[in-house]
Motif scaffolding. Structure first.
Motif, PDB file in Angstrom:
ATOM      1  N   LEU A 193       0.844  -1.191   0.000  1.00 57.66           N
ATOM      2  CA  LEU A 193       0.000   0.000   0.000  1.00 57.66           C
ATOM      3  C   LEU A 193       0.887   1.252   0.000  1.00 57.66           C
ATOM      4  O   LEU A 193       0.694   2.170   0.807  1.00 57.66           O
ATOM      5  N   ILE A 194       1.848   1.303  -0.909  1.00 59.37           N
ATOM      6  CA  ILE A 194       2.823   2.394  -0.934  1.00 59.37           C
ATOM      7  C   ILE A 194       2.136   3.750  -1.092  1.00 59.37           C
ATOM      8  O   ILE A 194       2.580   4.762  -0.543  1.00 59.37           O
ATOM      9  N   GLY A 195       1.043   3.765  -1.836  1.00 58.34           N
ATOM     10  CA  GLY A 195       0.321   5.017  -2.045  1.00 58.34           C
ATOM     11  C   GLY A 195      -0.113   5.674  -0.752  1.00 58.34           C
ATOM     12  O   GLY A 195      -0.251   6.897  -0.677  1.00 58.34           O
ATOM     13  N   LEU A 196      -0.320   4.872   0.297  1.00 61.58           N
ATOM     14  CA  LEU A 196      -0.751   5.410   1.587  1.00 61.58           C
ATOM     15  C   LEU A 196       0.314   6.332   2.173  1.00 61.58           C
ATOM     16  O   LEU A 196      -0.003   7.391   2.720  1.00 61.58           O
ATOM     17  N   ASP A 197       1.590   5.928   2.077  1.00 63.01           N
ATOM     18  CA  ASP A 197       2.667   6.775   2.586  1.00 63.01           C
ATOM     19  C   ASP A 197       2.717   8.105   1.836  1.00 63.01           C
ATOM     20  O   ASP A 197       2.904   9.173   2.441  1.00 63.01           O
ATOM     21  N   LEU A 198       2.546   8.055   0.527  1.00 67.04           N
ATOM     22  CA  LEU A 198       2.636   9.271  -0.275  1.00 67.04           C
ATOM     23  C   LEU A 198       1.467  10.206   0.016  1.00 67.04           C
ATOM     24  O   LEU A 198       1.628  11.432   0.015  1.00 67.04           O
ATOM     25  N   ILE A 199       0.293   9.643   0.272  1.00 66.12           N
ATOM     26  CA  ILE A 199      -0.845  10.474   0.691  1.00 66.12           C
ATOM     27  C   ILE A 199      -0.543  11.125   2.036  1.00 66.12           C
ATOM     28  O   ILE A 199      -0.832  12.308   2.262  1.00 66.12           O
ATOM     29  N   ALA A 200       0.050  10.351   2.959  1.00 62.42           N
ATOM     30  CA  ALA A 200       0.348  10.863   4.297  1.00 62.42           C
ATOM     31  C   ALA A 200       1.320  12.039   4.233  1.00 62.42           C
ATOM     32  O   ALA A 200       1.136  13.042   4.940  1.00 62.42           O
ATOM     33  N   TYR A 201       2.373  11.940   3.417  1.00 61.41           N
ATOM     34  CA  TYR A 201       3.332  13.033   3.311  1.00 61.41           C
ATOM     35  C   TYR A 201       2.626  14.314   2.872  1.00 61.41           C
ATOM     36  O   TYR A 201       2.857  15.389   3.434  1.00 61.41           O
ATOM     37  N   ARG A 202       1.767  14.216   1.865  1.00 61.30           N
ATOM     38  CA  ARG A 202       1.092  15.417   1.377  1.00 61.30           C
ATOM     39  C   ARG A 202       0.040  15.926   2.353  1.00 61.30           C
ATOM     40  O   ARG A 202      -0.050  17.126   2.638  1.00 61.30           O
ATOM     41  N   HIS A 203      -0.768  15.006   2.891  1.00 61.07           N
ATOM     42  CA  HIS A 203      -1.900  15.403   3.730  1.00 61.07           C
ATOM     43  C   HIS A 203      -1.431  16.148   4.984  1.00 61.07           C
ATOM     44  O   HIS A 203      -2.025  17.162   5.362  1.00 61.07           O
ATOM     45  N   PHE A 204      -0.365  15.645   5.629  1.00 58.13           N
ATOM     46  CA  PHE A 204       0.114  16.268   6.859  1.00 58.13           C
ATOM     47  C   PHE A 204       1.294  17.216   6.621  1.00 58.13           C
ATOM     48  O   PHE A 204       1.915  17.682   7.574  1.00 58.13           O
ATOM     49  N   GLN A 205       1.605  17.466   5.361  1.00 57.49           N
ATOM     50  CA  GLN A 205       2.650  18.420   4.985  1.00 57.49           C
ATOM     51  C   GLN A 205       4.010  18.040   5.579  1.00 57.49           C
ATOM     52  O   GLN A 205       4.771  18.882   6.055  1.00 57.49           O
ATOM     53  N   THR A 206       4.290  16.745   5.540  1.00 58.59           N
ATOM     54  CA  THR A 206       5.603  16.235   5.934  1.00 58.59           C
ATOM     55  C   THR A 206       6.495  16.184   4.690  1.00 58.59           C
ATOM     56  O   THR A 206       6.056  15.682   3.649  1.00 58.59           O
ATOM     57  N   PRO A 207       7.721  16.695   4.768  1.00 56.96           N
ATOM     58  CA  PRO A 207       8.602  16.621   3.590  1.00 56.96           C
ATOM     59  C   PRO A 207       8.786  15.172   3.135  1.00 56.96           C
ATOM     60  O   PRO A 207       8.906  14.265   3.964  1.00 56.96           O
ATOM     61  N   ILE A 208       8.795  14.962   1.851  1.00 62.09           N
ATOM     62  CA  ILE A 208       9.011  13.613   1.323  1.00 62.09           C
ATOM     63  C   ILE A 208      10.502  13.300   1.430  1.00 62.09           C
ATOM     64  O   ILE A 208      11.334  14.025   0.869  1.00 62.09           O
ATOM     65  N   PRO A 209      10.865  12.247   2.156  1.00 60.21           N
ATOM     66  CA  PRO A 209      12.296  11.948   2.351  1.00 60.21           C
ATOM     67  C   PRO A 209      13.025  11.834   1.016  1.00 60.21           C
ATOM     68  O   PRO A 209      12.534  11.199   0.081  1.00 60.21           O
ATOM     69  N   PRO A 210      14.185  12.449   0.906  1.00 66.79           N
ATOM     70  CA  PRO A 210      14.913  12.391  -0.373  1.00 66.79           C
ATOM     71  C   PRO A 210      15.239  10.972  -0.813  1.00 66.79           C
ATOM     72  O   PRO A 210      15.310  10.692  -2.012  1.00 66.79           O
ATOM     73  N   SER A 211      15.406  10.045   0.147  1.00 64.70           N
ATOM     74  CA  SER A 211      15.724   8.673  -0.247  1.00 64.70           C
ATOM     75  C   SER A 211      14.579   8.030  -1.024  1.00 64.70           C
ATOM     76  O   SER A 211      14.791   7.046  -1.739  1.00 64.70           O
ATOM     77  N   VAL A 212      13.347   8.600  -0.911  1.00 67.75           N
ATOM     78  CA  VAL A 212      12.218   8.096  -1.705  1.00 67.75           C
ATOM     79  C   VAL A 212      12.445   8.417  -3.175  1.00 67.75           C
ATOM     80  O   VAL A 212      12.363   7.550  -4.052  1.00 67.75           O
ATOM     81  N   TRP A 213      12.748   9.696  -3.446  1.00 69.42           N
ATOM     82  CA  TRP A 213      12.896  10.071  -4.859  1.00 69.42           C
ATOM     83  C   TRP A 213      14.324   9.918  -5.367  1.00 69.42           C
ATOM     84  O   TRP A 213      14.549   9.804  -6.575  1.00 69.42           O
ATOM     85  N   TYR A 214      15.303   9.859  -4.448  1.00 72.91           N
ATOM     86  CA  TYR A 214      16.665   9.535  -4.881  1.00 72.91           C
ATOM     87  C   TYR A 214      16.721   8.114  -5.461  1.00 72.91           C
ATOM     88  O   TYR A 214      17.666   7.765  -6.165  1.00 72.91           O
ATOM     89  N   SER A 215      15.723   7.294  -5.135  1.00 73.00           N
ATOM     90  CA  SER A 215      15.698   5.925  -5.655  1.00 73.00           C
ATOM     91  C   SER A 215      15.580   5.890  -7.171  1.00 73.00           C
ATOM     92  O   SER A 215      15.816   4.860  -7.793  1.00 73.00           O
ATOM     93  N   LEU A 216      15.219   7.037  -7.763  1.00 70.67           N
ATOM     94  CA  LEU A 216      15.089   7.101  -9.228  1.00 70.67           C
ATOM     95  C   LEU A 216      16.415   7.422  -9.918  1.00 70.67           C
ATOM     96  O   LEU A 216      16.471   7.474 -11.148  1.00 70.67           O
ATOM     97  N   LEU A 217      17.440   7.658  -9.135  1.00 66.23           N
ATOM     98  CA  LEU A 217      18.760   7.961  -9.723  1.00 66.23           C
ATOM     99  C   LEU A 217      19.195   6.863 -10.687  1.00 66.23           C
ATOM    100  O   LEU A 217      18.933   5.680 -10.480  1.00 66.23           O
ATOM    101  N   ASN A 218      19.850   7.290 -11.735  1.00 70.22           N
ATOM    102  CA  ASN A 218      20.449   6.378 -12.725  1.00 70.22           C
ATOM    103  C   ASN A 218      19.411   5.668 -13.589  1.00 70.22           C
ATOM    104  O   ASN A 218      19.747   4.755 -14.336  1.00 70.22           O
ATOM    105  N   ASN A 219      18.144   6.102 -13.480  1.00 76.25           N
ATOM    106  CA  ASN A 219      17.106   5.525 -14.343  1.00 76.25           C
ATOM    107  C   ASN A 219      16.849   6.363 -15.585  1.00 76.25           C
ATOM    108  O   ASN A 219      15.962   6.065 -16.368  1.00 76.25           O
ATOM    109  N   VAL A 220      17.596   7.450 -15.723  1.00 77.88           N
ATOM    110  CA  VAL A 220      17.459   8.312 -16.894  1.00 77.88           C
ATOM    111  C   VAL A 220      18.781   8.302 -17.651  1.00 77.88           C
ATOM    112  O   VAL A 220      19.847   8.421 -17.050  1.00 77.88           O
ATOM    113  N   ALA A 221      18.678   8.161 -18.963  1.00 80.23           N
ATOM    114  CA  ALA A 221      19.897   8.188 -19.784  1.00 80.23           C
ATOM    115  C   ALA A 221      20.527   9.578 -19.707  1.00 80.23           C
ATOM    116  O   ALA A 221      19.869  10.583 -19.969  1.00 80.23           O
ATOM    117  N   ILE A 222      21.760   9.642 -19.277  1.00 77.71           N
ATOM    118  CA  ILE A 222      22.442  10.931 -19.121  1.00 77.71           C
ATOM    119  C   ILE A 222      23.088  11.331 -20.447  1.00 77.71           C
ATOM    120  O   ILE A 222      23.766  10.519 -21.062  1.00 77.71           O
TER     121      ILE A 222
END
Length: 569
Positions: free
Chosen positions: A540-569
């Motif tokens: 239920l990963i979507g639940l965490d993402l709703i929680a970050y937005r709903h309570f205005q908690t910063p989204i941990p960088p390690s969540v979106w840093y996980s996308l590193l190296n997935n784009v052709a540089i």
């Protein structure tokens, strides 16, 4: 209260709404559902089957429900394969003969036509004649909105759990649902009392356990859904409904984590599952309302009195649309067909988000530093759906406007939530921003990280140079959670009680160097904390993402840093 419930029932559809509420009601009435509604399977007239003892007649019976939507008139009564009469006749011909289990052959059969509407006068005589002519085969009843509301009030909302204070709070919340400034405090008090929680999200002394807690979760869900559907009226504010459903979902999940293992598993499989689907349905209704405005230039902000209000409205909708898209994109699916369906729904939301970004120039001018959360959600969603060009174009515009803001000391995304600060010291309505409003920034760290993820090394390096030369006194920072994150995430703003702030961040001159720093964070203890998410463990990963937005908690960088190296540089 009966009127409130009845009005709520009249808004429900037959499939995936009314038919999900009725099994919970039957359980409280003492019946055990043996067949729940299933899409795609032929049911020979029966939508829900349950066995148990009728509490009034004391007769051991098999209850067969035919679930319909809305009022039953002539066309619904007898016109085609899906009509009420045809469904009951199919029960007589098939279900009550060849489909009965051995243990049910001696049970009395009661057929109930259940609907969120009424039996119209035009068919009442037909109904009476049909019931009379077939009374030797089964007892046949009609449960309309008023009857179901009475049963819900008696069995689900009884005096032992739905107290007078709760009734008053719900009535007050419904009365104020059309006010866009309403803080839903009455509804929140009801939720906390029912879930045994104090203002800090801690358990009270007298706790509900087992079936009592499951029942409490159903009360919270029903109250939130009633409030949410109330906001769908012409004078309602649908945002209020969405926020109420989110709050019920998140606080219930928080409470479930504090229960024993058996109750926790029963709750996830039962009432919380109904809440999850309730959010899914209401999010779809919210999206249907907002979608047309996304494709018309400045339609979301045409009534805004100034740039501040326009920015607030726009970024709120960016965050909402992004979290809905991510909820759909991460939604667990049992079949490939179901997975494709959720993916296609997510694509529709992303189309609207892209249109919103293109049709509202203020979408590149955040006025609050916490809008960095909305920016991250939107870029995450765009990235996940393969809309890389849109993500890069928007990030470039964000950098251009934010960079100008810090150089000119105007239109600064301020690091407080005070609108007075925004107007008086943020440089949004005339003069320049004060030094106090320019002391710190999450937004700059967000732009830096995403420019590296999206392979926009040139943009990153210009930002790093400008930070050093043009606005060197701005403290760039970012927040990392610690192990106690999930004690707070689903109940309140988490970063005030958990985690550590990385500050000041000194941006190295090249994107390659910063990429190394980002990868180090991913591999550190901060990055591993995300694997402890109770929601992620239940898919239920979507639940965490709703929680970050709903309570205005910063989204941990390690969540979106996980996308590193997935784009052709």
């Amino acid at each position: 209260m009966k009127l409130v419930i009845s009005e709520y029932l009249r808004t429900l559809k037959e499939r995936d709404e009314l038919d999900r509420l009725l099994p919970d009601l039957l359980l409280e009435m003492g019946y055990v559902p043996v067949a729940r509604p299933q899409t795609g399977n032929r049911q020979y007239g029966v939508d829900i089957a349950a066995r148990g003892k009728n509490k009034e007649t004391k007769v051991d019976e098999l209850l067969l429900l035919v679930v319909k939507q809305g009022d039953i008139g002539r066309s619904e009564w007898d016109s085609g394969n899906q009509s009420v009469r045809q469904s009951i006749n199919e029960i007589f011909d098939v279900s009550s003969k060849s489909n009965l289990e051995p243990q049910d052959k001696e049970r009395s059969i009661r057929i109930v036509v259940a609907t969120g509407g009424d039996l119209k006068q035009t068919v009442q005589e037909n109904w009476k004649g049909f019931v009379s002519n077939n009374q030797d085969k089964a007892c046949i009843e009609f449960w309309g909105a008023d009857v179901i509301a009475t049963l819900i009030e008696k069995y689900l909302l009884d005096e032992h759990i739905f107290l007078d204070d709760d009734r008053r709070d719900l009535r007050r919340a419904l009365a104020l649902s059309g006010d866009s400034e309403y803080d839903r405090q009455d509804l929140h008090r009801l939720f906390m009392r029912t879930l045994d929680l104090n203002d800090n999200g801690e358990l009270l002394d007298k706790l509900k356990t087992g079936k009592a807690l499951l029942k409490a979760l159903r009360i919270v869900n029903l109250s939130a859904q009633a409030f949410a559907h109330w906001t769908l009226r012409d004078d309602g504010d649908t945002r209020q409904g969405l926020f109420a459903v989110e709050q019920a979902l998140l606080w219930s999940w928080h409470r479930i984590q504090l229960a024993d293992e058996k109750t926790r598993n029963d709750a996830i499989a039962g009432p919380f599952g109904a809440m999850w689907w309730g959010y899914y349905r209401f999010a779809a209704q919210y999206f249907a309302r907002i979608q047309p405005y996304c494709f018309v230039e400045n339609s979301l902000t045409r009534f805004a009195s100034n740039g501040v209000e326009a920015s607030l409205i726009t970024f709120e909708q960016i965050g909402i649309l992004a979290s809905i898209a991510l909820f759909l994109g991460f939604h667990p699916a049992s079949t490939e067909e179901e997975k494709n369906s959720f993916f296609n729904d997510a694509g529709e939301v992303i189309n609207a988000l892209e249109a919103l970004l293109n049709n509202n120039g203020v979408s590149s001018s955040p006025c609050l530093d916490r809008h960095s959360q909305d920016i991250t959600l939107a870029l995450f969603a765009l990235f996940g759906m393969g809309r890389l060009e849109t993500a890069k174009e928007w990030l470039h515009k964000l950098f251009r406007n934010v960079d100008y803001a810090y150089k000119a000391k105007k239109f600064i995304p301020i690091a407080t939530d005070s609108l007075d600060d925004l107007v008086e010291e943020g440089g949004w309505l005339g003069g320049q921003a004060t030094d106090r409003m320019m002391e710190m920034s999450w937004t700059l760290a967000t732009i830096a990280g995403w420019s590296v993820i999206l392979g926009m090394d040139d943009l990153y390096e210009v930002l790093a140079e400008n930070v050093k030369d043009a606005y060197p006194n701005v403290c760039i920072q970012i927040w990392h959670p610690e192990k106690d994150l999930y004690q707070y995430l689903y109940f309140q703003t988490a970063h005030f009680d958990s985690g550590a702030t990385e500050a000041p961040i000194h941006l190295p001159p090249t994107a390659a160097e910063y990429r190394k720093q980002m990868n180090m964070i991913r591999e550190s203890d901060f990055g591993k904390i995300l694997f402890d998410s109770p929601a992620a463990k239940e898919q239920l990963i979507g639940l965490d993402l709703i929680a970050y937005r709903h309570f205005q908690t910063p989204i941990p960088p390690s969540v979106w840093y996980s996308l590193l190296n997935n784009v052709a540089i």
